[in-house]
Structure formats: structure tokens, C-alpha cells
Design an enzyme around this catalytic site. Structure first.
Site, PDB file in Angstrom:
ATOM      1  N   GLU A 176       0.793  -1.234   0.000  1.00 56.82           N
ATOM      2  CA  GLU A 176       0.000   0.000   0.000  1.00 56.82           C
ATOM      3  C   GLU A 176       0.825   1.283   0.000  1.00 56.82           C
ATOM      4  O   GLU A 176       0.561   2.198   0.778  1.00 56.82           O
ATOM      5  CB  GLU A 176      -0.962  -0.028   1.201  1.00 56.82           C
ATOM      6  CG  GLU A 176      -1.876  -1.241   1.182  1.00 56.82           C
ATOM      7  CD  GLU A 176      -2.708  -1.410   2.459  1.00 56.82           C
ATOM      8  OE1 GLU A 176      -2.662  -0.524   3.312  1.00 56.82           O
ATOM      9  OE2 GLU A 176      -3.393  -2.438   2.581  1.00 56.82           O
ATOM     10  N   GLU A 286      -6.208 -10.739  -0.887  1.00 60.94           N
ATOM     11  CA  GLU A 286      -7.005 -10.525   0.343  1.00 60.94           C
ATOM     12  C   GLU A 286      -8.488 -10.488   0.003  1.00 60.94           C
ATOM     13  O   GLU A 286      -9.235  -9.619   0.439  1.00 60.94           O
ATOM     14  CB  GLU A 286      -6.600  -9.205   1.016  1.00 60.94           C
ATOM     15  CG  GLU A 286      -5.108  -9.077   1.262  1.00 60.94           C
ATOM     16  CD  GLU A 286      -4.704  -7.809   2.002  1.00 60.94           C
ATOM     17  OE1 GLU A 286      -5.577  -7.127   2.563  1.00 60.94           O
ATOM     18  OE2 GLU A 286      -3.501  -7.511   2.018  1.00 60.94           O
TER      19      GLU A 286
HETATM   20  O1  9MR Z   1      -7.072  -8.110   8.840  1.00 65.36           O
HETATM   21  C1  9MR Z   1      -6.138  -7.248   9.442  1.00 65.36           C
HETATM   22  C2  9MR Z   1      -6.687  -6.726  10.751  1.00 65.36           C
HETATM   23  O2  9MR Z   1      -6.819  -7.775  11.677  1.00 65.36           O
HETATM   24  C3  9MR Z   1      -5.790  -5.633  11.299  1.00 65.36           C
HETATM   25  O3  9MR Z   1      -6.391  -5.068  12.444  1.00 65.36           O
HETATM   26  C4  9MR Z   1      -5.582  -4.575  10.235  1.00 65.36           C
HETATM   27  C5  9MR Z   1      -4.651  -3.473  10.721  1.00 65.36           C
HETATM   28  O4  9MR Z   1      -4.524  -2.486   9.764  1.00 65.36           O
HETATM   29  O5  9MR Z   1      -5.004  -5.174   9.082  1.00 65.36           O
HETATM   30  C6  9MR Z   1      -5.857  -6.090   8.503  1.00 65.36           C
HETATM   31  O6  9MR Z   1      -5.288  -6.601   7.309  1.00 65.36           O
HETATM   32  C7  9MR Z   1      -5.014  -5.635   6.300  1.00 65.36           C
HETATM   33  C8  9MR Z   1      -3.865  -6.168   5.483  1.00 65.36           C
HETATM   34  O7  9MR Z   1      -2.781  -6.444   6.311  1.00 65.36           O
HETATM   35  C9  9MR Z   1      -3.467  -5.190   4.393  1.00 65.36           C
HETATM   36  N1  9MR Z   1      -4.577  -4.844   3.577  1.00 65.36           N
HETATM   37  C10 9MR Z   1      -5.775  -4.405   4.267  1.00 65.36           C
HETATM   38  C11 9MR Z   1      -6.165  -5.454   5.312  1.00 65.36           C
HETATM   39  C12 9MR Z   1      -7.466  -5.060   5.963  1.00 65.36           C
HETATM   40  O8  9MR Z   1      -7.308  -3.856   6.655  1.00 65.36           O
END
Ligand code: 9MR
Length: 403
Positions: A176, A286
Site C-alpha cells: 500500500e 485478500e
Molecule cells: O485483517 C487485518 C486486521 O486484523 C488488522 O487489524 C488490520 C490493521 O490495519 O489489518 C488487517 O489486514 C489488512 C492487510 O494487512 C493489508 N490490507 C488491508 C487489510 C485489511 O485492513
């Protein structure tokens, strides 16, 4: 299924009706018995997603300690042949201070996957979120210099990617890093990484370090909204520059946090065509398709209240919403299969609708901050996956395996 072709070939109306009814039944309900579809898929409850897609690409899922230790675990083994740690390999959790690494959870995921012959995607080596805050401070608490920050990034990547060398087959190296705004000249997100490095050098550096640390691992740039026209162009520019600079990159992770009508098939194809024209592979890293709508959008089947305001922006997982989700999943997987030579993984973000990261976003299950006595409680669940709250296969599941 192409009904018109079948219809032309069918020698009698009865045969056509039989075939149509069979096909419909696969989409409408969970098959109880092994049956052969009128196309190529063998519908068999003993098979998992990974088996239906064996000739296409691995099918993965994001995992946590909770999913490995609870009832999700058996489902993961049955349905998937790739896992991604949802949080446990991110920089902040795994490397909270300079000389501390938390290996326990990450090791456990790697051991679980290895013992079940499941592939592992590493997620991720450099991100602006869940970062290791200590990295941005110099030895005396002052802002870190670019040189020291890149040295720390190198140490981090060498240590983490080095530890799992030969076990993790693909890494999201940078996550990102592209800006979300409409200004097409603003390509990069103004993160701490960008600001301290005074530009995007950290992206290239991260890929070079990862390649040095594990030359056999496939290296991906990972981002969301990669199908939206403005962001798609920005990502394309970033990738093109990396390739021109001979940076070791294998492909792009398109996160695929999607909505019922977003992306359109056209935008999805365009994104795939652009990236693959650069010679890169694609992984959908994802995937989930939320049923939740932007606040101002009427839920399907509901009428706006007087004055245009929506009393309930979301009406829950209604049959109408479900049908839209099924159609969106089917559209996506139809296109994925067409691009099978470029797509090297499709991973879901969480196991089942019982618990999705989306449910906890923007207020969670109990409604947002605005939910009060006089305000109808919002339905906040996203129901975004292929397994329901009881971990059973949804109709959307059958729509992606019936091809
Ligand atoms: O699923 C993840 C969640 O448990 C965390 O709290 C969050 C923190 O930002 O990140 C989520 O996963 C993210 C992923 O690492 C990157 N792309 C977006 C995902 C959803 O936010």
C-alpha cells in the site's frame, strides 16, 4: 454455463430442460451427493476449493492464532492450499523493538502450513500501518536519517525473510505505498517511509533486500483498489519504474477487498491486462466481497425514507443481496480462470462470515457511534466470504466451483 450453445446442440426440448435443471440445482443448493455437472466440474462434497482449482492456481486464506487453534483449522486444511498470516508477520507485531523479534506466532503458522503441505505467502515486509515505531526514531529520540532507516529495513528483511527462506514461497514486500487521491501526479502515499526517505527509494530498496535474503521467493507489490482507474494508473507507473530500474519484482498483489458491484468486469480485466502487459504475475491476495454499502446508498429492495435519508443503510444479508454477491463472486472467478496463466494465487481474507476483519471496522457489530435510542441500529456485518457463520459452504461457494 453457456445455455444458448447447449440449447442449439440439444436434440430435444426435454434434454435441454434436464441439463438446465441440473445446472440450476448446483448453484441453488449444497449438493449432498457426488454428481457430475453438465460442464467439466465434478461436484463432490469431499473436495475443497483447492481441489476444484488444482489446475488453475492455489487458493489461500488469511490465518491467525485463533483460526489455527479453533474449529477453523480443519476447514483450512480441507479447503485451502495456501495461507497468509493475517497479522503475525507484520513489522510492528514481529519486530516491536530493535533487538526483539516475536517469532512464536509466525513460526507456528509456518509449522502448521508446512506439516499440511500448504504454501505460505509472507505478509508483509514494509508497510505504513502496523509499523515498528522505533524504526523512525534515531538513537537519541531524534527523527531517524534515511541511511539508518534503510539499514534497519535491510536488517529487518534479512532477519525475517532469511528465517523463513525456502518455506515462504511469496512475499508481499511493500504494501500500500500508492496514494489514494484523485491527483494523478501524486503517485506515492506520504507515509513515514516516503517522508524520511524523501521519495520512494525505500520501495526499490525493500525489493532488493528481499531478493538478497531469499533469491527463490516470489516478490510482490500489494495494494487495494487496484482496479479503480486512477489508482490503477498510479500503480502501473510505480511498477513500470521498478521494472525499468531492474528491481527484482515478480508480480502484483491485488487485494480484492470488493463490493457487490465493484469492480466491474471491465475494470477488473483492464487492471489484469495492464499489469500482465508488463510481464508481471498477479495474485489476488485478500479477497472478500462485502455486502455493506456506502452510507448514502439504499439497500437493495428498500425505498428511501421521506427526504431521501435512509433509515437503515443496510438491510442485512437479504436474498437479494446474497444474489448480488453470488453474481460478483462468479464474475470474478470466471475472469480469474480466463487469466489462469497470469494468476498465481487467489487468497481470501479470513475463513468464514463468523469473523471478518470488516465486521470490526467502523463501529463493529453493535452499530457505529451514531447509533442511539432513536436511530435504528445498523447491521454492520459484512458477510463477505464463501463460508457462512456456521462455517458451511454458501451458495456463492458453489457459484465459483461450478464451472
Ligand atoms: O485483517 C487485518 C486486521 O486484523 C488488522 O487489524 C488490520 C490493521 O490495519 O489489518 C488487517 O489486514 C489488512 C492487510 O494487512 C493489508 N490490507 C488491508 C487489510 C485489511 O485492513
Amino acid at each position: 454455463m453457456d445455455f444458448s450453445t447447449v440449447a442449439k446442440k440439444a436434440s430435444s426440448g426435454l434434454l435441454f430442460l434436464t441439463i438446465a435443471l441440473m445446472a440450476l440445482s448446483f448453484v441453488q443448493c449444497t449438493p449432498k451427493h457426488q454428481v457430475t455437472s453438465s460442464t467439466t466440474t465434478l461436484i463432490n462434497p469431499d473436495k475443497g476449493l483447492k481441489d476444484y482449482y488444482r489446475d488453475y492456481f492455489p487458493i489461500g486464506v488469511a490465518v491467525s492464532m485463533a483460526s489455527l487453534h479453533g474449529p477453523d483449522s480443519a476447514l483450512i486444511v480441507k479447503e485451502f492450499n495456501s495461507v497468509t498470516p493475517e497479522n503475525d508477520m507484520k513489522m510492528g507485531p514481529i519486530h516491536p523493538s530493535e533487538n526483539v523479534y516475536n517469532w512464536k506466532n509466525a513460526d507456528e503458522i509456518v509449522d502448521f502450513a508446512t506439516s499440511h503441505h500448504i504454501k505460505i505467502r509472507g505478509h508483509n515486509l514494509c508497510w505504513h500501518n502496523q509499523e515498528a515505531a522505533w524504526m523512525f526514531k534515531g538513537p537519541n529520540g531524534e527523527p531517524v536519517t534515511k541511511e539508518l532507516l534503510l539499514q534497519r529495513l535491510k536488517n529487518h528483511i534479512f532477519t525475517v525473510a532469511g528465517r523463513y527462506k525456502g518455506k515462504i514461497y511469496a512475499w508481499d514486500v511493500v504494501n500500500e505505498a500508492v496514494d489514494d487521491g484523485d491527483d494523478t501526479t501524486q503517485i506515492y502515499r506520504k507515509s513515514n517511509w516516503y517522508k524520511i526517505c524523501n521519495g520512494p527509494d525505500f520501495i526499490e530498496a525493500a525489493f532488493r533486500y528481499a531478493h538478497e535474503a531469499d533469491p527463490d521467493a516470489k516478490l510482490y507489490y500489494n495494494d487495494y483498489n487496484s482496479e479503480h482507474p486512477v489508482k490503477r494508473e498510479k500503480i502501473y507507473k510505480l511498477l513500470k519504474k521498478l521494472i525499468e530500474d531492474h528491481v527484482p519484482i515478480d508480480g502484483v498483489g491485488m487485494q480484492a477487498h470488493w463490493k457487490l458491484n465493484d469492480p466491474s468486469p471491465n475494470d477488473l480485466r483492464k487492471a489484469l491486462d495492464e499489469v500482465t502487459s508488463l510481464g508481471l504475475k498477479v495474485q489476488f491476495t485478500e479477497m472478500d466481497i462485502t455486502i455493506r454499502l456506502p452510507k448514502s446508498t439504499p439497500a437493495p429492495g428498500t425505498a428511501p425514507a421521506a427526504g431521501g435519508a435512509m433509515p437503515t443503510p443496510e438491510a442485512g444479508y437479504t436474498p437479494e443481496v446474497e444474489a448480488k454477491q453470488i453474481a460478483q463472486y462468479k464474475m470474478a472467478f470466471d475472469i480469474f480462470r480466463q487469466y489462469r496463466h497470469f494468476i498465481t494465487n487467489v487468497t481470501f481474507w479470513n475463513v468464514s462470515d463468523r469473523s471478518s476483519w470488516l465486521d470490526w471496522r467502523g463501529g463493529g457489530l453493535t452499530g457505529g457511534a451514531a447509533a442511539g435510542v432513536n436511530t435504528p441500529r445498523e447491521v454492520r456485518k459484512a458477510y463477505p466470504l464463501l463460508f457462512d457463520e456456521n462455517r458451511q459452504r454458501k451458495k456463492a461457494y458453489w457459484s465459483v466451483v461450478n464451472f
